[in-house]
Design a protein around this motif. Structure first.
Motif, PDB file in Angstrom:
ATOM      1  N   GLU A 104       0.842  -1.201   0.000  1.00 21.84           N
ATOM      2  CA  GLU A 104       0.000   0.000   0.000  1.00 21.84           C
ATOM      3  C   GLU A 104       0.872   1.244   0.000  1.00 21.84           C
ATOM      4  O   GLU A 104       2.014   1.223   0.458  1.00 21.84           O
ATOM      5  CB  GLU A 104      -0.881   0.025   1.263  1.00 21.84           C
ATOM      6  CG  GLU A 104      -0.035   0.005   2.532  1.00 21.84           C
ATOM      7  CD  GLU A 104      -0.734   0.478   3.775  1.00 21.84           C
ATOM      8  OE1 GLU A 104      -0.309   0.058   4.867  1.00 21.84           O
ATOM      9  OE2 GLU A 104      -1.699   1.246   3.650  1.00 21.84           O
ATOM     10  N   HIS A 140       2.656   4.527   1.037  1.00 23.96           N
ATOM     11  CA  HIS A 140       3.153   5.075   2.318  1.00 23.96           C
ATOM     12  C   HIS A 140       3.662   6.478   2.054  1.00 23.96           C
ATOM     13  O   HIS A 140       4.866   6.722   1.952  1.00 23.96           O
ATOM     14  CB  HIS A 140       4.268   4.197   2.904  1.00 23.96           C
ATOM     15  CG  HIS A 140       3.750   3.102   3.787  1.00 23.96           C
ATOM     16  ND1 HIS A 140       3.118   1.995   3.296  1.00 23.96           N
ATOM     17  CD2 HIS A 140       3.750   2.980   5.135  1.00 23.96           C
ATOM     18  CE1 HIS A 140       2.760   1.224   4.316  1.00 23.96           C
ATOM     19  NE2 HIS A 140       3.123   1.796   5.445  1.00 23.96           N
ATOM     20  N   ASP A 190       5.460  -1.796   5.280  1.00 25.37           N
ATOM     21  CA  ASP A 190       5.036  -2.638   6.397  1.00 25.37           C
ATOM     22  C   ASP A 190       5.665  -4.023   6.313  1.00 25.37           C
ATOM     23  O   ASP A 190       6.060  -4.612   7.321  1.00 25.37           O
ATOM     24  CB  ASP A 190       3.508  -2.782   6.411  1.00 25.37           C
ATOM     25  CG  ASP A 190       2.814  -1.462   6.714  1.00 25.37           C
ATOM     26  OD1 ASP A 190       1.599  -1.370   6.517  1.00 25.37           O
ATOM     27  OD2 ASP A 190       3.523  -0.511   7.128  1.00 25.37           O
ATOM     28  N   HIS A 220       1.253   6.763   9.883  1.00 26.00           N
ATOM     29  CA  HIS A 220       1.417   6.128   8.576  1.00 26.00           C
ATOM     30  C   HIS A 220       2.426   6.908   7.736  1.00 26.00           C
ATOM     31  O   HIS A 220       2.139   8.021   7.287  1.00 26.00           O
ATOM     32  CB  HIS A 220       0.062   6.048   7.852  1.00 26.00           C
ATOM     33  CG  HIS A 220       0.100   5.169   6.644  1.00 26.00           C
ATOM     34  ND1 HIS A 220       0.101   3.801   6.709  1.00 26.00           N
ATOM     35  CD2 HIS A 220       0.180   5.481   5.344  1.00 26.00           C
ATOM     36  CE1 HIS A 220       0.161   3.307   5.488  1.00 26.00           C
ATOM     37  NE2 HIS A 220       0.209   4.302   4.641  1.00 26.00           N
ATOM     38  N   GLU A 222       7.677   5.458  11.018  1.00 21.48           N
ATOM     39  CA  GLU A 222       7.938   4.533   9.901  1.00 21.48           C
ATOM     40  C   GLU A 222       9.090   5.021   9.035  1.00 21.48           C
ATOM     41  O   GLU A 222       9.880   4.227   8.525  1.00 21.48           O
ATOM     42  CB  GLU A 222       6.671   4.332   9.064  1.00 21.48           C
ATOM     43  CG  GLU A 222       5.716   3.335   9.706  1.00 21.48           C
ATOM     44  CD  GLU A 222       4.619   2.879   8.761  1.00 21.48           C
ATOM     45  OE1 GLU A 222       4.399   1.656   8.647  1.00 21.48           O
ATOM     46  OE2 GLU A 222       4.004   3.752   8.120  1.00 21.48           O
TER      47      GLU A 222
HETATM   48 ZN   LIG Z   1       2.765   1.189   7.380  1.00 21.43          ZN
END
Ligand SMILES: [Zn+2]
Length: 302
Positions: A64, A66, A75, A194, A199
């Motif tokens: 997905e 980011h 992830d 996110h 991250e």
């Molecule tokens: Zn993530």
């Protein structure tokens, strides 16, 4: 599955390896056994199962967006790194890249791979069944994607639907206060979640070549709060309402030091969990008891 045979194994507390030759195999596991499932030869695999005490970790990521600056596989890359670091501390087998999970909320963004609900459940179930058939009796799910949380918990609940001779555990880390305090000291932003500070930091520590921090300001990671008037309600559109850019926080604050600490702390917690799962005999015992009872509910003492 022959129930009596199961009980015999449990009683001998060495129930995972029925054949004497397996025990002999277990006795001399090679020191340099890889933790990567796909790198093991077939004979190595037998030794690895013994050395791992029949445990295997499936790091469950997703594909997905980011933000404008981190990879689609963030992830997946992060949770695999945590798993690999933990396996170095406490030997276990790490399952290959797994990214089949819940991500419907990102279907409007490029590069999202959103499998159907049935595919998610069936693929993970068949993966666990096959691991169980191969002697892996303690399967650890390590979730790297927030959107998988409800799916993986439901999956764990659904394990009781039919008899299994293996147990599924979901890594459910609770950072203790000292860890939280240490992280807090290094954090510079308050809004995150996110492709934000955390991250981006983890990617800078693990794969700096994939963290394009210079692009982090190209889109807003602010909370759009478009459902702020809704009271006491959860809807599937909540994430899109808040973060349509699939970005929450500000990745330009990412730093290697914070990332290193996050990966180290998570790996330490996971290694601790793997150790406790190896020592755990109660889960499988109770599962067997439960499955026996669920096949004869009228016999269940009231
Ligand atoms: Zn993530």
């Amino acid at each position: 599955m022959n129930v009596n045979k199961v009980f015999l194994w449990v009683a001998s507390a060495n129930f995972l390896f029925p054949a004497a030759s397996m025990a002999q195999e277990a006795a001399k596991p090679e020191a340099g056994l890889s933790v990567h499932y796909e790198e093991l030869t077939a004979p190595d695999f037998i030794q690895a199962v013994a050395k791992a005490e029949a445990t295997c970790v499936i790091p469950v990521g997703i594909l997905e967006k980011h933000g404008p600056h981190l990879p689609l596989g963030t992830d997946l890359i992060d949770c695999r790194e945590v798993a690999l670091r933990a396996a170095k501390q406490e030997y276990t087998i790490i399952y290959p890249a797994y990214y089949v999970g819940q991500i419907f909320e990102a279907k409007h963004q490029p590069g999202t791979i959103a499998y159907s609900t049935w595919m998610m459940l069936d693929l993970l179930q068949e993966t666990c069944d096959e691991l169980g058939r191969n002697g892996i009796k303690k399967i650890i799910l390590l979730n790297g994607h927030g959107g998988n949380e409800s799916f993986l918990r439901f999956f764990c609940q659904a394990q009781l639907a039919s008899r299994k001779d293996y147990a599924v555990y979901l890594f459910d880390s609770v950072e203790d206060d000292s860890m939280e305090a240490a992280l807090k000291k290094l954090r510079k932003t308050t809004l995150d979640g996110h492709a934000g500070e955390e991250e981006t930091s983890a990617m800078l520590a693990n794969r700096p070549d994939l963290a394009h921090v210079d692009r982090a300001g190209q889109e807003s990671g602010e909370d759009q709060r478009r459902l702020a008037n809704l009271k006491h309600a959860y809807t599937g559109i909540w994430w899109y309402a808040s973060q349509p850019n699939h970005y929450r926080g500000d990745g330009s604050y990412g730093n290697k030091e914070l990332g290193e600490m996050i990966l180290k702390l998570e790996a330490g917690l996971l290694a601790e969990m793997i150790r406790s799962v190896k020592e755990d005999t109660v889960t499988l015992e109770l599962q067997n008891q439960f499955f026996d009872g669920s096949e004869r509910p009228l016999k269940t003492k009231q």
